[in-house]
Design an enzyme around this catalytic site. Structure first.
Site, PDB file in Angstrom:
ATOM      1  NE  ARG A  13     -18.421 -11.544  -8.716  1.00 38.74           N
ATOM      2  CZ  ARG A  13     -19.623 -12.007  -8.352  1.00 38.74           C
ATOM      3  NH1 ARG A  13     -20.017 -11.910  -7.088  1.00 38.74           N
ATOM      4  NH2 ARG A  13     -20.430 -12.563  -9.219  1.00 38.74           N
TER       5      ARG A  13
ATOM      6  CE1 TYR B 253       0.526   6.252  -6.654  1.00 37.10           C
ATOM      7  CE2 TYR B 253      -1.597   5.238  -6.203  1.00 37.10           C
ATOM      8  CZ  TYR B 253      -0.542   5.481  -7.070  1.00 37.10           C
ATOM      9  OH  TYR B 253      -0.557   4.969  -8.329  1.00 37.10           O
TER      10      TYR B 253
ATOM     11  CG  ASP C 188      -1.884   3.466   2.174  1.00 35.08           C
ATOM     12  OD1 ASP C 188      -1.041   2.561   2.334  1.00 35.08           O
ATOM     13  OD2 ASP C 188      -2.187   3.931   1.057  1.00 35.08           O
TER      14      ASP C 188
ATOM     15  CE  LYS D 101       3.429   0.379  -5.180  1.00 39.82           C
ATOM     16  NZ  LYS D 101       2.020   0.471  -5.120  1.00 39.82           N
TER      17      LYS D 101
HETATM   18  O1  P1T Z   1      -0.973   0.486  -7.141  1.00 44.14           O
HETATM   19  P1  P1T Z   1      -1.979  -0.109  -6.192  1.00 44.14           P
HETATM   20  O2  P1T Z   1      -1.661  -1.485  -5.748  1.00 44.14           O
HETATM   21  O3  P1T Z   1      -3.390   0.056  -6.647  1.00 44.14           O
HETATM   22  O4  P1T Z   1      -1.844   0.739  -4.818  1.00 44.14           O
HETATM   23  C1  P1T Z   1      -2.108   2.116  -4.749  1.00 44.14           C
HETATM   24  C2  P1T Z   1      -1.318   2.738  -3.636  1.00 44.14           C
HETATM   25  C3  P1T Z   1      -1.931   2.977  -2.418  1.00 44.14           C
HETATM   26  N1  P1T Z   1      -1.254   3.529  -1.378  1.00 44.14           N
HETATM   27  C4  P1T Z   1       0.035   3.866  -1.476  1.00 44.14           C
HETATM   28  C5  P1T Z   1       0.737   4.474  -0.305  1.00 44.14           C
HETATM   29  C6  P1T Z   1       0.724   3.639  -2.670  1.00 44.14           C
HETATM   30  O5  P1T Z   1       2.022   3.980  -2.730  1.00 44.14           O
HETATM   31  C7  P1T Z   1       0.039   3.075  -3.789  1.00 44.14           C
HETATM   32  C8  P1T Z   1       0.704   2.862  -5.091  1.00 44.14           C
HETATM   33  N2  P1T Z   1       1.861   3.637  -5.256  1.00 44.14           N
HETATM   34  C9  P1T Z   1       2.657   3.663  -6.367  1.00 44.14           C
HETATM   35  C10 P1T Z   1       2.412   2.967  -7.481  1.00 44.14           C
HETATM   36  C11 P1T Z   1       3.843   4.547  -6.259  1.00 44.14           C
HETATM   37  O6  P1T Z   1       4.789   4.430  -7.048  1.00 44.14           O
HETATM   38  O7  P1T Z   1       3.857   5.377  -5.326  1.00 44.14           O
END
Ligand code: P1T
Length: 384
Positions: free
Chosen positions: A51, A103, A175, A200
């Site tokens: 961790r 998001y 972000d 992503k």
């Molecule tokens: O899904 P995660 O890895 O927890 O990330 C969240 C997140 C944060 N910031 C942005 C700009 C994002 O697009 C996302 C996750 N977005 C999707 C799952 C989507 O389809 O837009």
């Protein structure tokens, strides 16, 4: 070799990486272990419990820091876990100014989790730095920027917001999920924290859920590391390996995402049945000049509204797509389509999301790296 001097396309492959110490493995081994042998209490080789740290995660964290022009990288179990760690820098009574078009999961975390702990969030359009200035008071601790925004593709001027944040001693977090460091590097523009859903483009193959933070300031890195270790939402060794592998081709994938994004955006803009296309590469995009100044290209994310369309008609189009997969997420090699109002942004109340343009007929595309002609043919048959 002074690694900081490497160009971006070399940093993706070599940044923060050395061959493995034991056998010279060129890719870091997946250290699938929770703990490490100690010769005497505290007598270890830098790792005591996974961790706190794991060598495969360290390799990823060093790569993340390198490609974002930062010093310290932290890898989390998801993008939201990374955002969660940033908000945990705050205390009750503190206030956050955030992009109003972001998001849906970030909005949900802010509103539904952190508001009840006494942190206030103000969601505003950030295209105009003066509007941000109006929201600042003595309790403002953090400005949260998403650019390009998800899903409206608005562009926020990172340098202008960072000057404002610095003037008031407020942290600025960006972000950078949609742009990736291939297109824009917020730390170079004055941001304090850059955040990623590495799920992503960084991972790039739709096979992991991972989050990341990168910072330059040592004290800030130590605070975030303390929160990460104390709360435990760390990225596992297998996922660290997969994202590290993804990053090695980030620049070539992004180049193709941008080319295909441009072709698809132009196709949609010329289509008589399409009302509106949101893509920052168009000269008519309201923030096109800022996009040109702060991004190397315009990316592969596009949103659009078909003419005279409603909820049902938009759903029909996304259901008819065959090469584009109807799915949450984005940034993988394969093209995805989504319906924000019922999928990624369903957690935002209808009146709120419609204020920023997320109407029932909006469709979002993550344009992959297939042949652009095939993607356009698929859209053509689905739009009809
Ligand atoms: O899904 P995660 O890895 O927890 O990330 C969240 C997140 C944060 N910031 C942005 C700009 C994002 O697009 C996302 C996750 N977005 C999707 C799952 C989507 O389809 O837009």
């Amino acid at each position: 070799m002074d690694e900081k001097k490497l160009k971006f396309n070399s940093k993706t492959i070599h940044g923060g990486q050395q061959p493995d110490q034991a056998y010279g493995a060129v890719m870091p081994p997946i250290y699938q272990t929770s703990t490490y042998a100690q010769s005497t209490p505290g007598g270890h080789k830098g790792y005591e419990y996974s961790r706190s740290a794991n060598p495969t995660r360290t390799a990823l964290e060093q790569s993340l820091a390198s490609i974002e022009s930062g010093t310290y990288g932290l890898a989390f179990a998801s993008g939201l876990a990374a955002i969660d760690a940033v908000v945990k820098l705050l205390k009750p009574g503190d206030e956050v100014i955030s992009t109003n078009d972001l998001y849906g999961g970030s909005y949900r975390l802010f509103k539904k989790v952190f508001e009840k702990f006494g942190i206030a969030f103000h969601f505003i359009g950030m295209q105009n730095a003066e509007e941000i200035a109006e929201q600042i008071n003595q309790n403002t601790r953090l400005i949260w920027v998403e650019t390009p925004t998800n899903p409206m593709m608005n562009i926020i001027d990172i340098k202008a917001v960072s000057e404002l944040a610095k003037k008031h001693g407020i942290l600025l977090a960006v972000d950078n999920t949609f742009a990736t460091p291939y297109l824009q590097r917020p730390l170079e523009m004055g941001a304090d924290i850059v955040m990623h859903s590495a799920t992503k483009y960084l991972g790039g193959h739709s096979d992991v859920v991972v989050g990341a933070l990168v910072v330059n300031d040592k004290a800030l890195a130590e605070q975030l590391y303390f929160i990460q270790n104390a709360t435990g939402a760390v990225c596992g060794p297998m996922d660290s390996f997969l994202v590290l592998r993804g990053i090695k081709t980030l620049h070539v994938r992004m180049q193709r995402h941008c080319e295909n994004g441009r072709a698809v955006a132009q196709y949609l803009a010329n289509h008589p049945k399409i009302e509106k296309v949101y893509w920052p590469g168009f000269a008519e995009h309201p923030n096109h000049q800022i996009a040109k100044d702060q991004m190397a290209d315009f990316g592969g994310m596009i949103s659009f509204v078909p003419k005279g369309s409603d909820f049902k008609a938009a759903i029909k189009i996304v259901e008819r797509l065959q090469l584009f997969t109807l799915a949450e997420s984005l940034g993988g090699v394969e093209s995805l389509a989504g319906h924000p109002a019922s999928m990624t942004h369903a957690s935002i109340p209808k009146e709120e999301r419609e204020k920023s343009g997320v109407v029932d007929s909006l469709i979002r595309l993550s344009v992959g790296i297939e042949d652009a002609d095939d993607l356009i043919a698929d859209l053509d048959q689905a739009i009809g």
